[in-house]
Design a protein around this motif. Structure first.
Motif, short mmCIF file in Angstrom:
data_model
loop_
_atom_site.label_atom_id
_atom_site.label_comp_id
_atom_site.label_asym_id
_atom_site.label_seq_id
_atom_site.Cartn_x
_atom_site.Cartn_y
_atom_site.Cartn_z
N ARG A 16 28.69 25.86 18.60
CA ARG A 16 29.00 25.74 17.18
C ARG A 16 30.05 24.65 16.94
NH1 ARG A 16 29.49 32.16 15.50
NH2 ARG A 16 27.25 32.65 15.65
N VAL A 17 31.05 24.58 17.82
CA VAL A 17 32.06 23.53 17.69
C VAL A 17 31.42 22.16 17.85
CG1 VAL A 17 34.21 22.60 18.64
CG2 VAL A 17 33.87 25.06 18.52
N GLN A 18 30.53 22.03 18.81
CA GLN A 18 29.85 20.75 19.04
C GLN A 18 29.03 20.33 17.83
OE1 GLN A 18 26.57 20.73 21.85
NE2 GLN A 18 27.30 18.82 22.73
N LYS A 19 28.26 21.24 17.28
CA LYS A 19 27.42 20.91 16.12
C LYS A 19 28.28 20.54 14.92
CE LYS A 19 23.42 23.71 17.47
NZ LYS A 19 22.56 24.87 17.13
N MET A 20 29.41 21.25 14.74
CA MET A 20 30.29 20.97 13.62
C MET A 20 30.88 19.57 13.70
SD MET A 20 33.83 20.98 12.71
CE MET A 20 34.63 22.08 13.89
N ILE A 65 29.69 16.96 15.38
CA ILE A 65 28.64 15.95 15.22
C ILE A 65 28.24 15.83 13.76
CG2 ILE A 65 26.24 15.40 15.80
CD1 ILE A 65 26.70 16.57 18.55
N THR A 66 28.22 16.96 13.05
CA THR A 66 27.90 16.93 11.62
C THR A 66 28.92 16.13 10.83
OG1 THR A 66 26.84 19.09 11.82
CG2 THR A 66 27.42 18.36 9.60
N LEU A 67 30.17 16.17 11.26
CA LEU A 67 31.24 15.42 10.58
C LEU A 67 31.19 13.93 10.89
CD1 LEU A 67 34.23 17.89 11.01
CD2 LEU A 67 32.91 17.46 8.94
N GLY A 68 30.32 13.52 11.80
CA GLY A 68 30.19 12.10 12.11
C GLY A 68 30.98 11.64 13.31
N TRP A 69 31.49 12.57 14.13
CA TRP A 69 32.23 12.17 15.32
C TRP A 69 31.26 11.58 16.34
CZ3 TRP A 69 37.06 15.33 16.92
CH2 TRP A 69 37.82 15.62 15.79
N GLU A 70 31.73 10.60 17.08
CA GLU A 70 30.88 9.96 18.07
C GLU A 70 30.60 10.91 19.22
OE1 GLU A 70 32.51 6.27 19.31
OE2 GLU A 70 32.65 5.43 17.29
N TRP A 89 32.89 11.16 22.47
CA TRP A 89 34.15 11.87 22.26
C TRP A 89 33.91 13.36 22.11
CZ3 TRP A 89 37.73 8.91 23.82
CH2 TRP A 89 37.74 7.55 23.55
N VAL A 90 32.82 13.73 21.47
CA VAL A 90 32.49 15.16 21.32
C VAL A 90 32.21 15.77 22.68
CG1 VAL A 90 30.84 16.80 20.35
CG2 VAL A 90 31.61 14.86 18.98
N GLU A 91 31.50 15.07 23.55
CA GLU A 91 31.22 15.58 24.89
C GLU A 91 32.50 15.73 25.69
OE1 GLU A 91 28.42 12.88 26.55
OE2 GLU A 91 26.70 13.71 25.44
N GLN A 92 33.46 14.83 25.49
CA GLN A 92 34.75 14.95 26.17
C GLN A 92 35.49 16.21 25.72
OE1 GLN A 92 38.06 12.36 25.03
NE2 GLN A 92 38.35 11.83 27.18
N ILE A 93 35.45 16.50 24.43
CA ILE A 93 36.10 17.70 23.91
C ILE A 93 35.39 18.94 24.43
CG2 ILE A 93 36.59 18.99 21.79
CD1 ILE A 93 36.99 16.29 20.39
#
Length: 241
Positions: A88-92, A94-99, A102-106
């Motif tokens: 859910r954090v990942q989808k949120m 990505i929905t906000l436009g994060w690259e 960087w999302v995979e690192q988080i």
């Protein structure tokens, strides 16, 4: 004639004995084949019971309940599916436009236990930083540098730091630029007297000097408590006589 008849009877009994043993082996084989499919079910039941017997601080998310599969703990990476809370954090993000890199690192930090957050907590942090005046790409940049940023409480950690900056003379319009230049500043806590930001022995003191044009010159000073340049050891050591 009698010996020949005896040999024939002996041969018949041997053949019967062989057929009987093969028939009994076939029955045992069928019984074993019938009993084999029950083993994975017993293994799954034992695994499910083992995951329930954990302390309240730990949580195990079972990814697959199919015969022959062993459940994955939440701290291990499943190459096919993430736990629901992390997904859910990942989808949120990505929905906000994060690259995505960087999302995979988080996500990797969450899986390793370096960052503890939820969808609601991460959304609260992003909403607060957006209200300060930061853009999504700027918040993403700060989260990539500050490991625990998305896990901090917006009211007790983020707001107290921004209030400290304003109390030290930082204009409200300059707060976003200052925290963007110092993304780890939210990892510090305000001292009871409200003079410093503290993190262990490290300190941050912010001073703002008003300028004639209405702006302010802001200085962010980092130092450690109970240290002095005069008493600190010199490196490298000077040559001895």
């Amino acid at each position: 004639m009698a010996s020949l008849f005896a040999q024939q009877r002996l041969g018949t009994s041997c053949i019967r004995g062989q057929s009987t043993s093969s028939r009994s082996a076939g029955v045992v084989g069928r019984q074993a084949a019938v009993g084999r499919p029950q083993r994975p079910q017993q293994l799954l039941i034992q695994c499910a019971a083992a995951t329930d017997q954990q302390s309240g601080d730990m949580k195990t998310v079972v990814q697959k309940i199919t015969p022959g599969d062993v459940p994955f703990p939440w701290s291990e990476k499943d190459p096919f599916r993430l736990p629901v809370s992390i997904d859910r954090v990942q989808k949120m993000l990505i929905t906000l436009g994060w690259e995505k890199p960087w999302v995979e690192q988080i996500m990797d930090r969450i899986m390793k236990g370096m960052l503890k957050t939820t969808e609601e907590r991460a959304q609260g942090v992003i909403n607060f930083l957006s209200s300060v005046g930061l853009k999504q790409d700027e918040i993403c940049n700060m989260a990539s540098i500050s490991v625990v940023l998305l896990g901090l409480n917006p009211e007790t950690r983020l707001k107290t730091v921004t209030d400290y900056l304003k109390s030290r003379g930082v204009p409200e319009g300059s707060v976003a630029d200052l925290v963007l230049r110092h993304p780890r500043i939210f990892e510090y806590k305000v001292t009871p007297e409200g003079k410093f930001l503290v993190k262990g022995a490290a300190r941050i003191q912010v001073d703002a000097l008003p300028m004639p044009d209405g702006s302010a010159a802001v200085a962010v000073n980092y130092f450690r408590e109970h240290t002095s340049f005069l008493t600190s050891p010199v490196s490298p050591a000077p040559p001895s006589a």
